[in-house]
Design a protein around this motif. Structure first.
Motif, PDB file in Angstrom:
ATOM      1  N   HIS A  22       5.000 -32.445  17.122  1.00 24.26           N
ATOM      2  CA  HIS A  22       5.432 -31.087  17.477  1.00 24.26           C
ATOM      3  C   HIS A  22       6.915 -31.113  17.874  1.00 24.26           C
ATOM      4  N   PRO A  23       7.687 -30.080  17.467  1.00 24.35           N
ATOM      5  CA  PRO A  23       9.130 -30.095  17.799  1.00 24.35           C
ATOM      6  C   PRO A  23       9.419 -30.216  19.303  1.00 24.35           C
ATOM      7  N   VAL A  24       8.510 -29.753  20.121  1.00 30.51           N
ATOM      8  CA  VAL A  24       8.716 -29.861  21.570  1.00 30.51           C
ATOM      9  C   VAL A  24       8.829 -31.327  21.992  1.00 30.51           C
ATOM     10  N   ASP A  26      10.460 -33.703  20.691  1.00 22.58           N
ATOM     11  CA  ASP A  26      11.853 -34.177  20.697  1.00 22.58           C
ATOM     12  C   ASP A  26      12.536 -33.806  22.013  1.00 22.58           C
ATOM     13  N   ILE A  27      12.202 -32.613  22.482  1.00 21.33           N
ATOM     14  CA  ILE A  27      12.770 -32.159  23.763  1.00 21.33           C
ATOM     15  C   ILE A  27      12.299 -33.075  24.894  1.00 21.33           C
ATOM     16  N   ARG A 123       3.955 -21.025  18.037  1.00 26.44           N
ATOM     17  CA  ARG A 123       5.061 -21.924  17.729  1.00 26.44           C
ATOM     18  C   ARG A 123       6.424 -21.235  17.731  1.00 26.44           C
ATOM     19  N   GLN A 124       6.444 -20.051  17.129  1.00 29.08           N
ATOM     20  CA  GLN A 124       7.707 -19.331  17.006  1.00 29.08           C
ATOM     21  C   GLN A 124       8.283 -18.978  18.387  1.00 29.08           C
ATOM     22  N   ILE A 126       7.548 -20.440  21.238  1.00 32.04           N
ATOM     23  CA  ILE A 126       7.917 -21.678  21.923  1.00 32.04           C
ATOM     24  C   ILE A 126       9.305 -22.137  21.456  1.00 32.04           C
ATOM     25  N   GLU A 127       9.522 -22.037  20.149  1.00 31.36           N
ATOM     26  CA  GLU A 127      10.830 -22.466  19.634  1.00 31.36           C
ATOM     27  C   GLU A 127      11.959 -21.582  20.159  1.00 31.36           C
ATOM     28  N   LEU A 128      11.650 -20.306  20.359  1.00 31.13           N
ATOM     29  CA  LEU A 128      12.666 -19.379  20.872  1.00 31.13           C
ATOM     30  C   LEU A 128      12.962 -19.578  22.354  1.00 31.13           C
ATOM     31  N   TYR A 129      11.915 -19.910  23.113  1.00 32.59           N
ATOM     32  CA  TYR A 129      12.080 -19.856  24.564  1.00 32.59           C
ATOM     33  C   TYR A 129      11.928 -21.181  25.308  1.00 32.59           C
ATOM     34  N   LYS A 132      14.759 -23.239  27.095  1.00 34.03           N
ATOM     35  CA  LYS A 132      16.016 -22.594  26.721  1.00 34.03           C
ATOM     36  C   LYS A 132      16.832 -22.151  27.936  1.00 34.03           C
TER      37      LYS A 132
END
Ligand code: ADP
Ligand code: MG
Lengths: 438, 250
Positions: A22-24, A26-27, A123-124, A126-129, A132
């Motif tokens: 999941h992209p998270v 990497d964070i 997902r969308q 989460i990617e936005l916020y 952040k």
């Protein structure tokens, strides 16, 4: 092994239990690197001059609870605002309790971070916020980000208002001798949305607990967010609360922090004004006794013109308790017509109690109204005598004066039952029973 | 009822009262007059139990009981009430809540139940009407932003609520116009009976036309230098205090 090493080495075990694609993730990986470099803040850092985490770092905290624990509602009912109907997101030793919770997807999402971080439908957003507005520099925030997995997820779409207030409750059962918790909350109010949140951390035993919590709040254009933090935990519970708020045009966000308990509490409350005509309000009542310690670090970053911020913190410190208030206001050069108010008033009711209070203003615009003030005093002897001479015993008279002192902070609490509850907590804390609700 | 014997009191070694003798019986009204700084407010505060003042000698006895070890609230429970020369502003506590707390604490001390809410409201209404106090005042913060006259009227309202055995009015007349003075005096006179007593501290004869004293005492440099009947007040009004001062020196 000290706590930092233990946390860093636990990260590998943590990764075994989550979706690393999941992209998270990497964070998270970036975040643990940052924490590994920086470690826990030390008293050498200006922002941590008066709050020491060294004792906590020597404690052998469990990073993950060994087993799921259950609680009966009647055991914990009193910690809920049970007088009214609320949505509830409840965690027991960091694990979601569906039994005690009442979530919803009816027009608004009041549910779990673990769901939001894994299910494709979120997902969308989460990617936005996600992450952040939270700091990617501050070590404790990055520590939380690294282990972010569970917490509250609240999404209020455009023009929506949830039917009832939302309670976020974290219980620790004491089944672990000492437990570290790292809840991660994400709260989004879209344009014209409105919501009320009450957050509470409650340890049910005298076992040691350390909570390092991160909450991100996004208030879009015209949104209204009321956030209440009730901090009345046991003598062995410590809380580091990192709250980051991003506001857009004409939004109104108010955060009330009621600090009556716990061993060590650090509130890092950060407001970022990313629009115009924004109102940011921070209010706090702190009443401490014994050797309790509360540190309020606030930040308001005025980044656009025509915005306001209001800070009003009241503190009453007894016995050997210690308090800190550090209020930072940054007004960028373009943020003309900013109105920023900050007030911190304190009463020391014991000569062993201390308070360190400091405004920190960084103002780069020239057409602004900024005012700040701090006071440290004792109870007014003349007023005490006046009340006593009318038959009110000294203890009750002192309590009445302290109530009166804290009162205007309570005025802006918009949930009457919560206000009543806070009044009762204050009365308990002051050890009196007054014949009326203020 | 009240017997003060050779009372010496002061602050940090500075004696303010030096040898006061005063006896007040039930049913009596005593006026205490005297120049500024003679110790009138100090005497009132010492009777009410203000801890700031240290009693170095002598006794204050109420109904045969030495008050030395009684806290201000205990004295209030025993029936002492002092109307303050400068009532204290207490933001955040409404007049109603303050009165409710005061009444119920006194009842608690006497072993009584709390007064039921409706009875309390009735009492508040009755007494505020007596003092012609606007209902709106009752939900305002105690004395905050009140004018001088409103504060004094509020003091007498509290007195009427608490029905003390011994009321000490410290310059209650200052800051009152003639109408307010009449209302306040009426409030005090309503309370008077065979079983209680009033000490009126004042500069002026004016109030004493409404609250007629049985005895008048003149305080000078912490001592009662002259006592008499109500005619003494008239004489003081005419001649000022200088002749008393001179007499005292002799
Ligand atoms: N708290 C205090 N500390 C020191 N001196 C005081 C205090 N209160 C009163 N005094 C002094 O005692 C004297 C009598 O004051 P007070 O009782 O207020 O007089 P009065 O009411 O007759 O005008 C004055 O000289 C005054 O300055
Ligand atoms: Mg005086």
């Amino acid at each position: 092994m000290d706590l930092k090493e233990k946390l860093v080495s636990s990260f590998l075990a943590f990764e075994n239990n989550i979706d690393v694609d999941h992209p998270v993730h990497d964070i998270r990986s970036e975040a643990i690197k940052n924490f590994e470099i920086k470690g826990f803040p030390s008293k050498k850092e200006e922002a941590w001059k008066y709050t020491s985490l060294s004792g906590l770092q020597k404690t052998n905290f469990s990073i993950f609870p060994k087993e799921e624990n259950a609680l009966e509602y009647r055991e914990v009912k009193k910690y809920f605002l049970h007088e009214i109907d609320t949505y509830k997101i409840v965690f027991i030793d960091g694990i979601y309790s569906s039994y005690l919770s009442e979530t919803t997807h009816d027009g608004v999402d009041v549910c779990l971070m673990s769901a939001a971080l894994t299910k494709p439908m979120y997902r969308q957003i989460i990617e936005l916020y996600f992450n952040k507005v939270a700091s990617t520099e501050e070590s404790l925030t990055t520590l939380n980000t690294a282990f972010s997995k569970e917490g509250a997820y609240i999404y209020i779409p455009k023009n929506k208002v949830p039917k009832k207030p939302i309670e976020i409750l974290h219980f620790s059962t004491g089944n672990e001798a000492s437990l570290m918790l790292q809840p991660r909350n994400l709260i989004i109010a879209e344009e014209n949305a409105e919501l009320q949140v009450i957050e509470r951390h409650q340890s049910l035993t005298e076992n040691e607990v350390l909570t390092n919590s991160v909450t991100e709040i996004f208030a879009a254009k015209n949104a209204i967010v009321d956030y209440y933090k009730v901090q009345n935990d046991t003598k062995k519970a410590s809380l580091i609360d990192n709250t980051y708020i991003s506001q857009k045009d004409t939004s109104v966000v108010k955060v009330h922090t009621f600090s009556f308990g716990g061993k060590l509490t650090r509130n890092n409350l950060n407001f970022y004004q990313d629009g115009q005509h924004i109102d940011s309000t921070m209010k706090g009542v702190t009443i401490l006794s014994e050797k309790q310690h509360v540190d309020h670090h606030t930040l308001v970053h005025h980044k656009e013109p025509n915005c306001e911020s209001h800070q009003d913190y009241k503190g009453i410190y007894g016995e050997r308790s210690t308090g800190v208030f550090n209020g930072k206001i940054i007004v960028d050069k373009i943020a003309q017509k900013t109105n920023a108010f900050q007030q911190n008033n304190n009463i020391l009711i014991s000569d062993k109690a201390t308070i360190n209070t400091k405004p920190q203003l960084e103002i780069f615009a020239d057409d602004v109204k900024c005012s700040h003030g701090c006071t440290i005093g004792q109870l007014d002897e003349e007023a005490l005598f006046y009340l006593q001479s009318r038959g009110i015993p000294k203890k009750e008279a002192s309590a009445l004066l302290m109530y009166a002192f804290a009162n205007n902070v309570l005025e802006s609490v918009r949930i009457p039952e919560l206000k009543r509850r806070i009044n009762k907590l204050i009365a308990n804390k002051l050890g009196v029973r007054l014949g009326f609700d203020l | 009822m009240l017997k003060i014997d050779n009372l010496h009191a002061g602050v940090e070694g500075n004696e303010i009262l030096n040898g006061i003798n005063l006896e007040v019986n039930a049913g009596e009204v005593h006026a205490i007059m005297g120049p500024n700084g003679s110790g009138k407010s100090t005497l009132a505060a010492v009777i009410a139990g203000k801890e700031e003042f240290e009693v170095t000698e002598g006794t204050v006895i109420l109904d045969g009981e030495d008050l030395e070890d009684s806290a201000p609230e205990e004295r209030a429970h025993k029936g002492i009430f002092m109307s303050f020369q400068y009532p204290v502003e207490i933001p955040g506590v409404t007049v109603t809540n303050f009165m409710r707390t005061a009444i119920n604490e006194s009842r608690k001390a006497r072993g009584l139940e709390e007064m039921p809410a409706n009875q309390m409201l009735k009492l508040i209404r009755e007494k505020s009407e007596l003092l012609e106090i606007d209902r709106k005042f009752l939900s305002r913060s105690l004395n905050e932003g009140f004018s001088g006259g409103e504060k004094k009227r509020n003091e007498i309202f509290q007195m009427a609520m608490l029905e003390p055995k011994l009321a000490i009015l410290d310059e209650t007349d200052s800051g009152l116009d003639i109408d307010a003075l009449r209302i306040v005096a009426n409030g005090v006179n309503k309370l008077r009976s065979e079983s209680n007593a009033v000490i009126v501290i004042t500069h002026y004869q004016r109030l004493l036309e409404y609250i007629v004293p049985d005895y008048v005492h003149v305080l000078h440099e912490g001592k009662i230098v002259k006592s008499g009947t109500k005619e003494l007040a008239l004489e003081l009004e005419e001649k000022g205090y200088d002749w008393i001062k001179n007499e005292a020196v002799v």
